[in-house]
Write a protein that holds these residues in place. Structure first.
Motif, short mmCIF file in Angstrom:
data_model
loop_
_atom_site.label_atom_id
_atom_site.label_comp_id
_atom_site.label_asym_id
_atom_site.label_seq_id
_atom_site.Cartn_x
_atom_site.Cartn_y
_atom_site.Cartn_z
N ALA A 1 0.83 -1.20 0.00
CA ALA A 1 0.00 0.00 0.00
C ALA A 1 0.87 1.25 0.00
O ALA A 1 0.58 2.22 -0.71
N ALA A 2 1.95 1.23 0.80
CA ALA A 2 2.83 2.40 0.88
C ALA A 2 3.47 2.70 -0.47
O ALA A 2 3.50 3.86 -0.92
N ALA A 3 4.00 1.67 -1.13
CA ALA A 3 4.67 1.87 -2.41
C ALA A 3 3.68 2.35 -3.48
O ALA A 3 3.98 3.24 -4.28
N LYS A 4 2.48 1.77 -3.48
CA LYS A 4 1.49 2.15 -4.49
C LYS A 4 0.99 3.57 -4.27
O LYS A 4 0.71 4.29 -5.24
N ARG A 5 0.87 4.00 -3.02
CA ARG A 5 0.44 5.38 -2.76
C ARG A 5 1.51 6.39 -3.18
O ARG A 5 1.21 7.56 -3.38
N LEU A 6 2.75 5.91 -3.33
CA LEU A 6 3.82 6.77 -3.84
C LEU A 6 4.03 6.57 -5.33
O LEU A 6 4.99 7.06 -5.90
N SER A 7 3.10 5.82 -5.97
CA SER A 7 3.07 5.61 -7.43
C SER A 7 4.19 4.73 -7.95
O SER A 7 4.53 4.78 -9.13
N ALA A 8 4.80 3.92 -7.08
CA ALA A 8 5.84 2.99 -7.52
C ALA A 8 5.21 1.77 -8.18
O ALA A 8 4.06 1.43 -7.94
N ASP A 9 6.00 1.12 -9.03
CA ASP A 9 5.62 -0.20 -9.54
C ASP A 9 6.03 -1.22 -8.49
O ASP A 9 7.15 -1.18 -7.98
N VAL A 10 5.12 -2.12 -8.14
CA VAL A 10 5.35 -3.06 -7.05
C VAL A 10 5.37 -4.49 -7.58
O VAL A 10 4.46 -4.92 -8.28
N ILE A 11 6.43 -5.21 -7.23
CA ILE A 11 6.53 -6.64 -7.51
C ILE A 11 6.58 -7.37 -6.18
O ILE A 11 7.44 -7.09 -5.34
N THR A 12 5.63 -8.26 -5.97
CA THR A 12 5.61 -9.04 -4.73
C THR A 12 6.09 -10.45 -5.02
O THR A 12 5.52 -11.15 -5.87
N PHE A 13 7.15 -10.84 -4.32
CA PHE A 13 7.80 -12.13 -4.54
C PHE A 13 7.65 -12.95 -3.27
O PHE A 13 8.12 -12.56 -2.21
N SER A 14 6.96 -14.07 -3.37
CA SER A 14 6.78 -14.97 -2.23
C SER A 14 7.58 -16.24 -2.47
O SER A 14 7.58 -16.78 -3.58
N ALA A 15 8.28 -16.70 -1.44
CA ALA A 15 9.13 -17.88 -1.59
C ALA A 15 8.31 -19.12 -1.92
O ALA A 15 8.75 -19.99 -2.67
N LYS A 16 7.10 -19.20 -1.36
CA LYS A 16 6.26 -20.35 -1.63
C LYS A 16 5.81 -20.34 -3.09
O LYS A 16 5.30 -19.33 -3.59
#
Length: 312
Positions: A62-77
């Motif tokens: 949420a923090a990164a998106k509110r600053l207009s960044a592109d977000v990649i979420t990487f989960s080990a599973k």
């Protein structure tokens, strides 16, 4: 600020205050019709989570998106990590994708330091919790919440109760609150205090009742059953009786004192439901403040802020 945020000890008092001041302005973004700033437009923030998390991962997203960044979420599973890929190879892959910041949670203490120091990524590294070591952004959001209710934290008394041995939150809070001038008391059974705690900038106690009357804030720690491999106390009932915060104990706090918990809670064990839902509880507010604080950290580390002025 420094290039990375790996430990609460990395922050000098003026740096910590700057993060908290910036978070105060970021909190106002949530009240706007459009809850966004263009600060990190074109930047990529990677959430690299080797350990299960809900609150922290969503908060950083949420923090990164509110600053207009592109977000990649990487989960080990379900990723190549589950097939044996190393932290180094994962980091090099993310660097090839142009990561400007890597938010890492890892089950091994020291993994964020390794990532930051090995030269595998050119981006800022933010520790989102490593083993039983540290969780600096949690300490920042806790301090931010306290400051909003108590004012300047210098001279304030903060009591942290529970499973200190396995708690990265307790360690980071002890370091940051000391930097900000607060007096910290850790309350726990002898079996749940870590070796070397006498070298921390804190007082310790085995009795919760002795620390209530002077506390400006009480933070209850979750009993982390998933980190335990031995019996550290006789039973859940015994733990709750001696170290749980119930209404009777809450009533002994000063009128201005607040009740905190980093979450998720074991209701009925370290804290009763009526206390968690009481007017003194700021637990839900901590979640809201977490987004603002993490916006501030990303803004200062990745946004290239070099002046003393806040965000536009």
């Amino acid at each position: 600020m420094k290039r990375h945020l790996l430990s609460a000890a990395d922050l000098a008092r003026d740096e910590a205050s700057r993060v908290l001041d910036t978070a105060e302005e970021m909190l106002g973004i949530a009240e706007r019709p459009i809850k966004k700033l263009p600060t990190l437009r074109g930047r990529t923030v990677v959430n690299l989570f080797f350990e299960d998390s809900t609150r922290t991962r969503i908060s950083f997203e949420a923090a990164a998106k509110r600053l207009s960044a592109d977000v990649i979420t990487f989960s080990a599973k379900g990723s190549s990590v589950s097939k044996g890929e190393s932290l180094k190879d994962t980091a090099l892959t993310l660097q090839a994708m142009g990561a400007d910041a890597v938010v890492i949670r890892h089950h091994s203490s020291g993994a964020p330091h390794r990532l930051a120091g090995a030269g595998w990524t050119n981006g800022a590294v933010i520790n989102a919790g490593d083993g039983t070591h540290e969780h600096p952004t949690q300490a920042l959001l806790d301090a931010f919440t306290m400051r909003r209710h108590l004012g300047d934290l210098a001279g304030k008394n903060v009591t942290i109760v529970g499973d200190v041995l396995h708690s990265r939150v307790a360690r980071s809070n002890a370091l940051l609150l000391h930097t900000l001038g607060a007096h910290v008391t850790l309350v726990a059974p002898p079996t749940l205090l870590p070796v070397g705690v006498e070298h921390w900038p804190v007082e310790t106690s085995y009795r919760l009742d002795d620390s209530l009357e002077k506390a400006d804030a009480v933070m209850m720690l979750r009993v982390q059953r998933e980190r335990m491999n031995a019996s550290y106390f006789p039973s859940a009932r015994e733990y709750s009786r001696r170290y749980g915060l119930d209404t009777a104990r809450m009533d002994r706090l000063p009128e201005h004192a607040i009740v905190m918990h980093p979450g998720p809670m074991n209701r009925g064990m370290e804290i009763t439901a009526d206390v968690a839902d009481s007017g003194r509880s700021v637990i839900v507010e901590q979640v809201t403040n977490g987004v603002a604080v993490r916006m501030a950290v990303l803004y200062l580390l990745v946004g290239g802020a070099t002046t003393e002025e806040g965000p536009a």
